[in-house]
Design a protein around this motif. Structure first.
Motif, PDB file in Angstrom:
ATOM      1  N   GLN A   1     -44.177  14.831 -59.091  1.00 45.58           N
ATOM      2  CA  GLN A   1     -43.673  15.289 -58.012  1.00 45.58           C
ATOM      3  C   GLN A   1     -44.370  14.210 -57.361  1.00 45.58           C
ATOM      4  OE1 GLN A   1     -46.857  17.958 -56.307  1.00 45.58           O
ATOM      5  NE2 GLN A   1     -44.916  19.005 -55.117  1.00 45.58           N
TER       6      GLN A   1
ATOM      7  N   PRO B   1     -37.068  15.255 -61.291  1.00 45.80           N
ATOM      8  CA  PRO B   1     -37.492  16.654 -61.708  1.00 45.80           C
ATOM      9  C   PRO B   1     -38.183  16.194 -62.848  1.00 45.80           C
ATOM     10  CG  PRO B   1     -35.710  16.316 -61.049  1.00 45.80           C
ATOM     11  CD  PRO B   1     -35.954  14.858 -60.786  1.00 45.80           C
TER      12      PRO B   1
ATOM     13  N   ARG C   1     -36.948   9.007 -64.643  1.00 43.98           N
ATOM     14  CA  ARG C   1     -36.093   8.880 -63.573  1.00 43.98           C
ATOM     15  C   ARG C   1     -34.962   9.229 -64.803  1.00 43.98           C
ATOM     16  NH1 ARG C   1     -36.591   9.840 -58.530  1.00 43.98           N
ATOM     17  NH2 ARG C   1     -38.568   8.389 -58.294  1.00 43.98           N
TER      18      ARG C   1
END
Length: 269
Positions: free
Chosen positions: A51, A56, A85
């Motif tokens: 977060q 995601p 990522r």
């Protein structure tokens, strides 16, 4: 053994941002009798890190199922979880990334000499400082260059090194959190709002201190505090609790509280 996105594999695309920029998070979890220890707490911190980096989260239900499957039959091992990522174009801009990469690695758990836990360790003072960056504080992001530099400073005469930040405040060990026991029985540990990792074993120890109604303080600590305290111990999820027997020429005892905490946390899964 390594699984990438649920598939047994030991390769990663060169364009993965975890490799290019350290753009991701990770967790190291002890496996005992086929069970990843304190898995929910580790996943909670991993999600907090994702977060903070605006990455995601993977399908956690699916991933937990995979994790439990790969841990089955492992009597004593280490599980390392990594989420990057994913693949991206050249440059820092993360917006082109579509799908995070999830990695699970199982490795043999190193067995440290029992004397480290029973008699204590020698703690070195590292000169490498941790940069203050509150957006990256608390969780395990993949950029560990500060820890690499700090760990390179001491040899096998020491079992761990103490690291300060750029304001000379005590933060943690190169692979552990630090606790100070005072003469009145209270316990201090550094605040980690600007840098450092809020370890899972640190969280366990703080929970036990609360349950036992032992006063503790989370705040700014200095080298003077290290020298004036009665006892010191270090913690992480793999070593458990190590007393410090020597730091900067001073000898510290293995306080009864340390032994009691070792017994208690070993019973918590």
């Amino acid at each position: 053994m390594i699984w990438v996105n649920g598939v047994l594999s030991d390769t990663l695309p060169i364009t993965d941002r975890g490799l290019l920029y350290g753009d991701g998070v990770w967790e190291t979890i002890a496996i005992v009798h086929g069970q990843p220890q304190r898995l929910s707490w580790h996943l909670e911190r991993l999600l907090q890190g994702l977060q903070a980096l605006a990455i995601p989260a993977p399908d956690m239900t699916q991933w937990v199922t995979e994790i439990l499957q790969v841990c089955q039959g492992r009597d004593s091992a280490v599980l390392k979880l990594i989420v990057t990522r994913g693949q991206g174009m050249r440059g820092y801009n993360p917006r082109e990334c579509q799908q995070p990469t999830r990695i699970a690695q199982i490795s043999v758990r190193y067995v440290y000499p029992a004397a480290y836990a029973q008699q204590g360790i020698r703690l070195a003072l590292c000169e490498t400082r941790l940069a203050q960056q509150p957006r990256l504080a608390g969780f395990k992001h993949l950029n560990r260059l500060e820890q690499v530099l700090a760990r390179a400073e001491f040899d096998t005469n020491y079992q761990e090194g103490l690291v300060r930040d750029t304001a000379d405040k005590i933060i943690e060990g190169t692979m552990s959190n630090v606790f100070l026991i005072q003469a009145d029985g209270s316990v201090d540990t550094p605040e980690l709002t600007q840098c450092g990792i809020a370890g899972i074993m640190r969280r366990v120890v703080l929970q036990v201190l609360h349950e036992w109604e032992i006063p503790y303080r989370i705040g700014a600590l200095s080298l003077a505090d290290m020298h004036s305290c009665s006892a010191i111990f270090m913690t992480n999820s793999l070593i458990g609790i190590w007393p410090v027997r020597e730091f900067m020429g001073k000898i510290y005892p293995v306080a009864p509280l340390i032994t009691e905490l070792q017994t208690k946390v070993n019973a918590i899964t």
